[in-house]
Write a protein that holds these residues in place. Structure first.
Motif, PDB file in Angstrom:
ATOM      1  N   ASN A   1      10.532  36.947  38.419  1.00 25.26           N
ATOM      2  CA  ASN A   1      10.290  37.036  39.860  1.00 25.26           C
ATOM      3  C   ASN A   1       9.329  38.159  40.197  1.00 25.26           C
TER       4      ASN A   1
ATOM      5  N   ASN B   1       5.779  37.551  42.009  1.00 26.64           N
ATOM      6  CA  ASN B   1       5.506  38.267  43.257  1.00 26.64           C
ATOM      7  C   ASN B   1       4.231  39.097  43.128  1.00 26.64           C
TER       8      ASN B   1
ATOM      9  N   LYS C   1       0.876  38.528  45.373  1.00 26.91           N
ATOM     10  CA  LYS C   1       0.283  39.597  46.179  1.00 26.91           C
ATOM     11  C   LYS C   1      -1.140  39.903  45.733  1.00 26.91           C
TER      12      LYS C   1
ATOM     13  N   THR D   1       6.503  35.042  49.699  1.00 26.95           N
ATOM     14  CA  THR D   1       6.662  36.488  49.622  1.00 26.95           C
ATOM     15  C   THR D   1       8.041  36.815  50.161  1.00 26.95           C
ATOM     16  N   LYS D   2       8.620  37.885  49.659  1.00 23.44           N
ATOM     17  CA  LYS D   2       9.975  38.237  50.067  1.00 23.44           C
ATOM     18  C   LYS D   2      10.040  38.481  51.565  1.00 23.44           C
TER      19      LYS D   2
END
Length: 154
Positions: free
Chosen positions: A43, A47, A51, A136-137
């Motif tokens: 993860n 991520n 980004k 995205t979180k």
């Protein structure tokens, strides 16, 4: 004849079974923790890559917005064209990526908003773009703008 009774020192079957059960529990916990760590590392990698793609796209868009005096959004073709009398660059928006003359950016866009002189527009000349991305979180937003050429009012 004298009978000598030697006792052999060894573990009983019960003791060995208890040690085996405890060992199995410890190994099971270790493997489950290892699985969680591997999932988190995957993860983090995804991520980071996402980004990185967003930052690369933001850099390219900012450079193009400030290099080319004209930016036009075509919602029918889903194309953003930034141009000058000498050169032009196209940004083709797809569901899973944005393709330019130079590179591909694999990002999922949740929302696209285009502005001209502070007002939301659906098509035509633009001077700012606001994008919200998936995957995205936290919701990652991008806002790129340019200063307008004074000749657009003539």
């Amino acid at each position: 004849m004298i009978k000598i009774n030697h006792k052999i020192k060894a573990f009983t079957l019960t003791e060995i079974m208890v040690v085996m059960v405890i060992s199995v529990i410890v190994v099971g916990l270790a493997f489950s923790v290892l699985g969680i760590v591997q999932k988190n590392m995957r993860n983090i990698g995804e991520n980071y890559e996402n980004k990185e793609q967003i930052q690369s796209f933001e850099t390219a868009l900012t450079i193009d917005f400030n290099t080319f005096p004209t930016a036009i959004w075509d919602p029918v073709e889903n194309i953003l064209i930034v141009s000058s009398p000498i050169d032009k660059r196209k940004y083709q928006f797809y569901t899973d990526s944005i393709v330019t003359n130079i590179s591909n950016h694999t990002v999922l866009i949740k929302e696209k908003l285009f502005y001209f002189e502070g007002k939301l527009v659906q098509s035509g000349n633009i001077d700012a773009i606001k994008l919200t991305f998936h995957n995205t979180k936290e919701p990652h937003r991008l806002f790129v703008f340019k200063y307008n050429d004074p000749t657009i009012h003539f």
